[in-house]
Design a protein around this motif. Structure first.
Motif, PDB file in Angstrom:
ATOM      1  N   SER A   1      45.026  53.506  37.587  1.00 38.85           N
ATOM      2  CA  SER A   1      45.621  53.624  39.050  1.00 38.85           C
ATOM      3  C   SER A   1      44.413  54.453  39.671  1.00 38.85           C
ATOM      4  O   SER A   1      43.745  55.189  39.349  1.00 38.85           O
ATOM      5  CB  SER A   1      46.630  54.723  38.945  1.00 38.85           C
ATOM      6  OG  SER A   1      47.854  54.308  38.343  1.00 38.85           O
ATOM      7  N   PRO A   2      43.967  53.925  40.930  1.00 40.17           N
ATOM      8  CA  PRO A   2      42.915  54.271  41.814  1.00 40.17           C
ATOM      9  C   PRO A   2      43.229  55.829  42.185  1.00 40.17           C
ATOM     10  O   PRO A   2      44.277  56.156  42.552  1.00 40.17           O
ATOM     11  CB  PRO A   2      42.888  53.224  43.086  1.00 40.17           C
ATOM     12  CG  PRO A   2      43.735  52.089  42.464  1.00 40.17           C
ATOM     13  CD  PRO A   2      44.723  52.646  41.640  1.00 40.17           C
ATOM     14  N   SER A   3      42.090  56.595  42.154  1.00 35.81           N
ATOM     15  CA  SER A   3      41.989  57.770  42.684  1.00 35.81           C
ATOM     16  C   SER A   3      41.565  58.095  43.809  1.00 35.81           C
ATOM     17  O   SER A   3      42.040  58.939  44.819  1.00 35.81           O
ATOM     18  CB  SER A   3      41.778  58.853  41.390  1.00 35.81           C
ATOM     19  OG  SER A   3      40.264  58.361  41.377  1.00 35.81           O
ATOM     20  N   SER A   4      40.445  57.255  44.079  1.00 37.94           N
ATOM     21  CA  SER A   4      39.938  57.284  45.514  1.00 37.94           C
ATOM     22  C   SER A   4      38.799  56.006  45.520  1.00 37.94           C
ATOM     23  O   SER A   4      38.702  55.511  44.565  1.00 37.94           O
ATOM     24  CB  SER A   4      38.721  58.641  45.652  1.00 37.94           C
ATOM     25  OG  SER A   4      37.880  58.658  44.740  1.00 37.94           O
TER      26      SER A   4
ATOM     27  N   SER B   1      43.602  56.176  33.004  1.00 36.84           N
ATOM     28  CA  SER B   1      44.745  55.438  33.657  1.00 36.84           C
ATOM     29  C   SER B   1      43.952  54.229  34.569  1.00 36.84           C
ATOM     30  O   SER B   1      42.898  54.422  34.892  1.00 36.84           O
ATOM     31  CB  SER B   1      45.516  56.164  34.706  1.00 36.84           C
ATOM     32  OG  SER B   1      46.139  55.380  35.389  1.00 36.84           O
TER      33      SER B   1
ATOM     34  N   ASP C   1      37.151  54.829  42.144  1.00 41.96           N
ATOM     35  CA  ASP C   1      37.374  55.832  41.100  1.00 41.96           C
ATOM     36  C   ASP C   1      38.850  55.607  40.685  1.00 41.96           C
ATOM     37  O   ASP C   1      39.663  55.523  41.348  1.00 41.96           O
ATOM     38  CB  ASP C   1      36.924  57.151  41.490  1.00 41.96           C
ATOM     39  CG  ASP C   1      35.425  57.227  41.887  1.00 41.96           C
ATOM     40  OD1 ASP C   1      34.795  56.385  41.198  1.00 41.96           O
ATOM     41  OD2 ASP C   1      35.053  58.037  42.760  1.00 41.96           O
ATOM     42  N   ARG C   2      39.093  55.882  39.229  1.00 43.09           N
ATOM     43  CA  ARG C   2      40.416  55.872  38.909  1.00 43.09           C
ATOM     44  C   ARG C   2      40.645  57.197  38.025  1.00 43.09           C
ATOM     45  O   ARG C   2      39.796  57.905  37.700  1.00 43.09           O
ATOM     46  CB  ARG C   2      40.519  54.555  37.760  1.00 43.09           C
ATOM     47  CG  ARG C   2      40.554  53.289  38.397  1.00 43.09           C
ATOM     48  CD  ARG C   2      40.497  52.187  37.361  1.00 43.09           C
ATOM     49  NE  ARG C   2      40.259  50.741  37.863  1.00 43.09           N
ATOM     50  CZ  ARG C   2      40.977  50.075  38.533  1.00 43.09           C
ATOM     51  NH1 ARG C   2      42.223  50.662  38.806  1.00 43.09           N
ATOM     52  NH2 ARG C   2      40.350  48.655  39.080  1.00 43.09           N
ATOM     53  N   TYR C   3      41.943  57.457  38.019  1.00 41.60           N
ATOM     54  CA  TYR C   3      42.382  58.552  37.418  1.00 41.60           C
ATOM     55  C   TYR C   3      41.997  58.486  35.739  1.00 41.60           C
ATOM     56  O   TYR C   3      42.122  57.317  35.171  1.00 41.60           O
ATOM     57  CB  TYR C   3      43.916  58.719  37.386  1.00 41.60           C
ATOM     58  CG  TYR C   3      44.254  59.213  38.823  1.00 41.60           C
ATOM     59  CD1 TYR C   3      44.111  60.547  39.303  1.00 41.60           C
ATOM     60  CD2 TYR C   3      44.849  58.469  39.592  1.00 41.60           C
ATOM     61  CE1 TYR C   3      44.328  61.085  40.689  1.00 41.60           C
ATOM     62  CE2 TYR C   3      45.324  58.751  41.005  1.00 41.60           C
ATOM     63  CZ  TYR C   3      45.077  60.174  41.387  1.00 41.60           C
ATOM     64  OH  TYR C   3      45.387  60.588  42.468  1.00 41.60           O
ATOM     65  N   ALA C   4      41.433  59.546  35.139  1.00 34.77           N
ATOM     66  CA  ALA C   4      41.253  59.330  33.645  1.00 34.77           C
ATOM     67  C   ALA C   4      42.230  59.092  32.649  1.00 34.77           C
ATOM     68  O   ALA C   4      43.318  59.532  32.841  1.00 34.77           O
ATOM     69  CB  ALA C   4      41.102  60.920  33.119  1.00 34.77           C
TER      70      ALA C   4
END
Length: 253
Positions: A250-253, A248, A243-246
């Motif tokens: 960048s991985p969020s989890s 972006s 999962d990535r930040y909205a």
């Protein structure tokens, strides 16, 4: 109680106090904070060489464990029914003992594995110099760990047995990478059966930079980098979700 016993008892009570615990924890936290910045700028090997794997950091762990044990003994928290304090200090002691076991008996590495695949090999986080040799149609392999970083270079002079003779590998110089497109280089002197040769090794990041050479009638090869370690079991990756930040990448989890 004689004066010597009173003096020793006073020293122990002074060391086993909450004030000393606070000072040790502040020192420990500051060291870890510095190590975090070093690791971010110069990599994990540099942080280990400067802080995590040093004798003074091990001593700091030991002092913390002894202090916490002493605090529990002298404060007698279990007799005063302060169970929360007892569990808190006991947990810290267990954590530090676990950290010591990992430090001296653990092995760190990275396993590359894709979804629906399985693997039983890891790449060591620590760098090694590996020597390969071919003697009379037989292949030999030996290795030893190295600590060579832009901040710390631990010189080495290793002697390894090869078919009744000794092969010597001596540190000469370290040439750090000039940019991201370049690679670290290491100069060593290799001696075998009275002959010597200076070899320049490029740090091996993709399994390609192996330096072959010949001493006498024996063919050798040097490799500097992580070591592939076979595990006695397989790990299979059944499912992987990222999962990535909205807005972006960048991985969020």
């Amino acid at each position: 109680m004689n004066q010597m016993q009173m003096f020793v008892n006073g020293i122990m009570r002074g060391f086993c106090s909450f004030f000393v615990t606070f000072v040790l924890l502040i020192t420990y936290g500051s060291a870890c904070a510095v190590a975090t910045f070093v690791e971010n700028d110069f990599g994990t090997p540099s942080a280990k060489a400067l802080i995590y794997n040093t004798a003074w950091f091990d001593l700091l762990h030991l002092l913390l464990v002894l202090n916490l044990i002493g605090v529990l003994i002298f404060s007698r928290v279990w007799q005063r029914k302060k169970y929360a304090s007892f569990l808190f200090h006991s947990s810290l002691i267990i954590i530090f003992i676990g950290a010591a076991m990992t430090r001296y008996y653990g092995f760190e590495g990275v396993m590359h594995i894709r979804e629906s695949e399985r693997s039983n090999t890891i790449e060591s986080q620590e760098d090694f110099i590996t020597i390969l040799a071919k003697i009379e149609d037989k292949f030999y392999r030996a290795f030893f760990p190295t600590t060579i970083t832009p901040l710390v270079q631990k010189k080495f002079h290793q002697t390894l047995p090869f078919e009744g003779d000794n092969l010597s590998v001596q540190y000469l110089d370290y040439l750090p990478a000039k940019d991201k497109m370049d690679s670290d280089r290491l100069k060593v002197k290799v001696s075998f059966k009275g002959e010597s040769q200076e070899i320049e090794i490029i740090k091996n990041t993709k399994g390609e930079n192996i330096a072959p050479f010949v001493l006498g009638e024996t063919r050798f090869a040097l490799d500097w980098g992580s070591r592939v370690v076979a595990l006695p079991f397989f790990i299979e990756l059944k499912d992987f979700q990222l999962d990535r930040y909205a807005g972006s990448m960048s991985p969020s989890s």
